[in-house]
Design a protein around this motif. Structure first.
Motif, PDB file in Angstrom:
ATOM      1  N   MET A   1      10.341   6.273   7.074  1.00 57.88           N
ATOM      2  CA  MET A   1      10.259   4.817   7.001  1.00 57.88           C
ATOM      3  C   MET A   1       8.961   4.321   6.361  1.00 57.88           C
ATOM      4  N   ALA A   2       7.989   5.203   6.187  1.00 59.05           N
ATOM      5  CA  ALA A   2       6.711   4.798   5.579  1.00 59.05           C
ATOM      6  C   ALA A   2       6.912   4.263   4.167  1.00 59.05           C
ATOM      7  N   GLY A   3       7.903   4.745   3.463  1.00 58.02           N
ATOM      8  CA  GLY A   3       8.166   4.285   2.105  1.00 58.02           C
ATOM      9  C   GLY A   3       9.169   3.152   2.017  1.00 58.02           C
ATOM     10  N   HIS A   4       9.652   2.683   3.139  1.00 57.37           N
ATOM     11  CA  HIS A   4      10.661   1.617   3.169  1.00 57.37           C
ATOM     12  C   HIS A   4      10.026   0.277   2.762  1.00 57.37           C
ATOM     13  N   PRO A   5      10.764  -0.574   2.047  1.00 61.03           N
ATOM     14  CA  PRO A   5      10.208  -1.876   1.647  1.00 61.03           C
ATOM     15  C   PRO A   5       9.770  -2.749   2.830  1.00 61.03           C
TER      16      PRO A   5
ATOM     17  N   ILE B   1      -1.609   2.543   5.723  1.00 57.31           N
ATOM     18  CA  ILE B   1      -3.002   2.204   5.435  1.00 57.31           C
ATOM     19  C   ILE B   1      -3.480   2.929   4.182  1.00 57.31           C
ATOM     20  N   LEU B   2      -3.094   4.189   4.028  1.00 55.63           N
ATOM     21  CA  LEU B   2      -3.498   4.926   2.825  1.00 55.63           C
ATOM     22  C   LEU B   2      -2.911   4.300   1.559  1.00 55.63           C
ATOM     23  N   ALA B   3      -1.710   3.732   1.682  1.00 55.77           N
ATOM     24  CA  ALA B   3      -1.079   3.097   0.521  1.00 55.77           C
ATOM     25  C   ALA B   3      -1.710   1.741   0.192  1.00 55.77           C
ATOM     26  N   ALA B   4      -2.281   1.076   1.198  1.00 55.18           N
ATOM     27  CA  ALA B   4      -2.890  -0.247   0.986  1.00 55.18           C
ATOM     28  C   ALA B   4      -4.157  -0.361   1.823  1.00 55.18           C
ATOM     29  N   PRO B   5      -5.227   0.333   1.457  1.00 51.71           N
ATOM     30  CA  PRO B   5      -6.437   0.351   2.283  1.00 51.71           C
ATOM     31  C   PRO B   5      -7.066  -1.020   2.515  1.00 51.71           C
TER      32      PRO B   5
ATOM     33  N   ARG C   1      -5.583  -3.600   3.290  1.00 49.62           N
ATOM     34  CA  ARG C   1      -4.825  -4.234   4.386  1.00 49.62           C
ATOM     35  C   ARG C   1      -4.917  -3.425   5.678  1.00 49.62           C
ATOM     36  N   ALA C   2      -5.839  -2.483   5.751  1.00 48.18           N
ATOM     37  CA  ALA C   2      -5.944  -1.570   6.888  1.00 48.18           C
ATOM     38  C   ALA C   2      -6.024  -2.305   8.223  1.00 48.18           C
ATOM     39  N   PHE C   3      -6.855  -3.340   8.287  1.00 44.51           N
ATOM     40  CA  PHE C   3      -7.065  -4.010   9.566  1.00 44.51           C
ATOM     41  C   PHE C   3      -5.907  -4.946   9.918  1.00 44.51           C
ATOM     42  N   TRP C   4      -5.213  -5.452   8.911  1.00 42.34           N
ATOM     43  CA  TRP C   4      -4.002  -6.231   9.157  1.00 42.34           C
ATOM     44  C   TRP C   4      -2.907  -5.319   9.719  1.00 42.34           C
ATOM     45  N   ILE C   5      -2.769  -4.149   9.125  1.00 39.98           N
ATOM     46  CA  ILE C   5      -1.770  -3.179   9.589  1.00 39.98           C
ATOM     47  C   ILE C   5      -2.098  -2.733  11.011  1.00 39.98           C
TER      48      ILE C   5
ATOM     49  N   LEU D   1      -9.714   5.432   7.965  1.00 37.67           N
ATOM     50  CA  LEU D   1      -8.969   5.494   6.711  1.00 37.67           C
ATOM     51  C   LEU D   1      -9.531   4.534   5.666  1.00 37.67           C
ATOM     52  N   TYR D   2      -9.989   3.390   6.098  1.00 35.20           N
ATOM     53  CA  TYR D   2     -10.557   2.407   5.173  1.00 35.20           C
ATOM     54  C   TYR D   2     -11.812   2.962   4.494  1.00 35.20           C
TER      55      TYR D   2
END
Length: 192
Positions: A12-16, A45-49, A51-55, A156-157
């Motif tokens: 599911m990590a790659g799901h839209p 988080i790795l895909a969108a660093p 946005r790490a804290f939002w995630i 991760l950030y």
């Protein structure tokens, strides 16, 4: 069956709509699902660093909401739902024995289980079953889950993919050791 749930969660990590899936997994993991949301949290988080804290925030809110659901299961449906969930993790005798000790350390149990690899759902259900004050439960769940998910997001950030192996293999151990050191320090301070 666990392997299929694990594979589904990871896929599911790659799901839209992966953030919605993360929120769903964080919610159900806190009340009955055996797979932790970290499986989605880390790749998202790795895909969108940036946005790490939002995630991480989404994970905290959904996990605490799921914890409240687990609390409700324990408080109002222990015999029909809570006990079968707990006995899937251990036997009925150890659940009863744990209940006796839980009332003395409820707040600390929520904090410890919220950051360590201990199944959080066990603590959420036990909190409702033993009648822990709901406010105390929620505040300690927020603190614990925020510490856990924001620690992952921060690592991760700042360090990116190279830190992933450490998080997946050793962060739970680090949190467990930290809790042990804090408890030992508390007892040493109290008795010295």
């Amino acid at each position: 069956m666990i392997k299929r749930m694990y594979d589904w969660t990871l896929s599911m990590a790659g799901h839209p709509r992966a953030l919605w899936v993360l929120a769903f997994v964080a919610f159900i993991e806190s009340s009955f699902f055996p797979i932790p949301p970290d499986l989605l949290l880390i790749p998202l988080i790795l895909a969108a660093p940036t946005r790490a804290f939002w995630i991480a925030s989404i994970s905290v809110v959904a996990s605490v909401a799921g914890g409240a659901f687990g609390y409700i299961i324990g408080a109002f449906a222990f015999e029909t739902l809570g006990q079968p969930i707990l006995t899937s993790f251990s036997n009925a005798e150890s659940v009863a024995e744990f209940n006796d000790k839980f009332n003395s350390y409820g707040l600390w149990a929520v904090l410890v289980a919220g950051v360590t690899p201990f199944p959080f759902k066990v603590i959420t259900i036990m909190s409702g079953w033993t009648g822990m004050p709901f406010g105390v439960f929620i505040v300690s769940a927020i603190a614990a889950r925020a510490l856990r998910f924001f620690a992952v997001a921060t690592l991760l950030y700042y360090f990116g993919p190279p830190i992933r192996d450490f998080i997946e293999r050793r962060l739970g151990l680090v949190f467990t050791l930290l809790v042990i050191v804090l408890i030992a320090g508390f007892f040493a301070f109290r008795f010295i």
